[in-house]
Design a protein around this motif. Structure first.
Motif, short mmCIF file in Angstrom:
data_model
loop_
_atom_site.label_atom_id
_atom_site.label_comp_id
_atom_site.label_asym_id
_atom_site.label_seq_id
_atom_site.Cartn_x
_atom_site.Cartn_y
_atom_site.Cartn_z
N ASP A 162 54.04 -4.18 -4.15
CA ASP A 162 53.32 -3.81 -3.01
C ASP A 162 52.86 -5.20 -1.85
O ASP A 162 52.38 -4.88 -0.91
N GLY A 163 53.01 -6.30 -2.36
CA GLY A 163 52.63 -7.30 -1.57
C GLY A 163 53.49 -8.54 -2.13
O GLY A 163 54.66 -8.80 -1.81
N PHE A 164 52.86 -9.26 -2.99
CA PHE A 164 53.58 -10.53 -3.58
C PHE A 164 53.66 -10.07 -5.17
O PHE A 164 52.91 -9.68 -5.70
N ALA A 165 54.99 -10.72 -5.66
CA ALA A 165 55.26 -10.74 -7.04
C ALA A 165 55.58 -12.10 -7.36
O ALA A 165 56.76 -12.59 -7.32
N CYS A 166 54.40 -13.06 -7.71
CA CYS A 166 54.89 -14.41 -7.77
C CYS A 166 54.77 -15.18 -9.26
O CYS A 166 54.02 -14.24 -9.97
N SER A 167 55.56 -16.09 -9.86
CA SER A 167 55.54 -16.66 -11.10
C SER A 167 55.49 -15.43 -12.13
O SER A 167 56.57 -14.71 -12.28
N ALA A 168 54.50 -15.54 -13.04
CA ALA A 168 54.34 -14.56 -14.12
C ALA A 168 54.45 -13.18 -13.52
O ALA A 168 54.98 -12.15 -14.30
N ALA A 169 54.07 -12.71 -12.37
CA ALA A 169 54.06 -11.48 -11.96
C ALA A 169 55.41 -11.00 -11.56
O ALA A 169 55.87 -9.75 -11.60
N SER A 170 56.11 -12.18 -11.11
CA SER A 170 57.68 -11.59 -11.02
C SER A 170 58.52 -11.36 -12.22
O SER A 170 59.32 -10.44 -12.17
N VAL A 171 57.95 -11.85 -13.34
CA VAL A 171 58.66 -11.50 -14.61
C VAL A 171 58.16 -10.01 -15.09
O VAL A 171 58.98 -9.39 -15.64
N VAL A 187 43.64 -10.13 -14.97
CA VAL A 187 44.35 -9.04 -15.77
C VAL A 187 44.85 -9.75 -16.91
O VAL A 187 45.44 -10.68 -16.64
N SER A 188 44.37 -9.46 -17.97
CA SER A 188 44.97 -10.09 -19.28
C SER A 188 45.80 -8.87 -20.02
O SER A 188 45.69 -7.77 -19.76
N SER A 189 46.95 -9.69 -20.73
CA SER A 189 47.72 -8.86 -21.35
C SER A 189 47.08 -7.90 -22.68
O SER A 189 47.44 -6.91 -22.81
N TYR A 190 45.95 -8.75 -23.19
CA TYR A 190 45.33 -7.95 -24.19
C TYR A 190 44.74 -6.57 -23.79
O TYR A 190 45.07 -5.72 -24.28
N SER A 191 44.04 -6.60 -22.57
CA SER A 191 43.45 -5.27 -22.14
C SER A 191 44.69 -4.19 -21.72
O SER A 191 44.55 -3.23 -21.63
N LEU A 192 45.65 -4.81 -20.94
CA LEU A 192 46.65 -4.04 -20.64
C LEU A 192 47.45 -3.45 -21.48
O LEU A 192 47.94 -2.49 -21.31
N VAL A 193 48.03 -4.33 -22.36
CA VAL A 193 48.77 -3.97 -23.59
C VAL A 193 48.21 -2.60 -24.23
O VAL A 193 48.83 -1.77 -24.62
N GLY A 242 45.75 -8.76 -9.20
CA GLY A 242 44.96 -10.17 -9.51
C GLY A 242 45.77 -11.06 -10.26
O GLY A 242 47.00 -10.95 -10.55
N ASP A 243 45.05 -12.04 -10.93
CA ASP A 243 45.62 -13.10 -11.60
C ASP A 243 45.91 -12.58 -12.83
O ASP A 243 45.11 -11.98 -13.43
N ILE A 244 47.05 -13.01 -13.54
CA ILE A 244 47.33 -12.54 -15.06
C ILE A 244 46.91 -13.43 -15.99
O ILE A 244 47.57 -14.85 -15.77
N THR A 245 46.02 -13.50 -16.60
CA THR A 245 45.35 -14.67 -17.42
C THR A 245 44.75 -14.18 -18.56
O THR A 245 44.37 -12.92 -18.71
N SER A 246 44.59 -15.06 -19.53
CA SER A 246 44.15 -14.63 -20.71
C SER A 246 42.39 -14.68 -20.91
O SER A 246 41.75 -14.27 -21.76
N TRP A 247 41.98 -15.45 -19.72
CA TRP A 247 40.53 -15.46 -19.81
C TRP A 247 39.59 -14.51 -19.18
O TRP A 247 38.48 -14.12 -19.59
#
Length: 273
Positions: free
Chosen positions: A84-93, A32-38, A20-25
């Motif tokens: 598994d599909g796309f890794a775009c923008s921040a997901a490519s990082v 997906v937020s870094s807070y939850s994942l980290v 999904g989207d990588i976002t803080s909201w």
């Protein structure tokens, strides 16, 4: 968490799914937020030896992507990132955090410059432009840790918002292997990276208009690509070709670097030592 994100632990391995989207909201179930994942990554016990990160995401906020990237890079476990599909923008990082970075023939990377929605007077807009260049540089640093292209080449690709096919990603060092194809030979990949660094250093220390150096660079990069692809480069045509010589054993990365250094010294008329 929603169905688009999960962390599953199975013995000494952990599997993370970022679909999904990588976002803080975290407005929607696929965010997906870094807070939850980290937090979950850091909570993994010392018995976890490998983290597999599956990615299918259009990206999102740069800050969130960098936080996930750095957390994975600093973890003691081996990290294996898989598109598994796309890794775009921040997901490519996030993809670049892998010690092993895997794509399939039916997957894509996309890289571009950071952008923002803004308003304000001319001074504020100029400051925002300067800020964006620094934010973009942080993502470039993540790519360049593994990529065997120059910063100028990477900048051009990001300016043009470039989609990268699996074979291109492998050739440029973004990926280490493609599912369904023979694994990249680590010695060849290591040699290519070492020699690329040597070429870059020679370019910086020497007049870039030196025709001999440019020809040496061209020949070396052709041979590096052929070595990584396990294909002999096409020889220059000769009027009276001689019988093929007995092939020499492929040198180790350090031997390749030493030979190339001597070659550059000879071309540039520099003394060794």
């Amino acid at each position: 968490m929603g169905k688009y994100y999960a962390l599953e632990k199975n013995g000494k391995e952990a599997d993370i799914y970022i679909f999904g989207d990588i976002t803080s909201w975290e407005w929607y179930e696929n965010d997906v937020s870094s807070y939850s994942l980290v937090k979950e990554i850091r909570a993994l016990g010392p018995d976890v030896k490998q983290i597999n990160v599956h990615i299918n995401s259009y990206g999102g906020e740069v800050a969130e992507g960098l936080a996930i990237y750095n957390t994975l890079k600093n973890h003691k476990a081996k990290v294996r990132t898989i598109v598994d599909g796309f890794a775009c923008s921040a997901a490519s990082v996030v993809f670049m955090a892998g010690d092993e970075r895997v794509m399939s023939n039916a997957s894509l990377l996309m890289i571009h410059n950071a952008w923002m929605i803004t308003w304000g007077d001319p001074n504020q807009l100029r400051k925002n432009a300067d800020d964006l260049e620094k934010i973009t540089q942080a993502t470039k640093n993540a790519y360049l840790e593994h990529a065997n292209i120059t910063q100028e080449e990477l900048s051009k690709m990001m300016d043009e918002e470039t989609w990268i096919l699996p074979n291109e990603a492998l050739d440029m060092g973004f990926a280490t292997s493609i599912v369904g194809e023979p694994a990249t030979d680590k010695a060849a990949a290591s040699a290519r990276k070492a020699l690329f660094n040597l070429v870059s250093k020679a370019r910086k220390e020497t007049d870039t208009d030196n025709a001999d150096l440019q020809e040496a660079v061209r020949q070396i990069m052709e041979r590096l690509k052929a070595s990584q692809d396990n294909v002999e480069p096409e020889p220059d045509p000769e009027p009276n070709p001689e019988p093929d010589p007995i092939p020499e054993p492929t040198p180790e990365p350090q031997q390749l670097e030493n030979k190339t250094l001597k070659f550059f010294n000879a071309v540039l008329g520099r003394k060794e030592g």
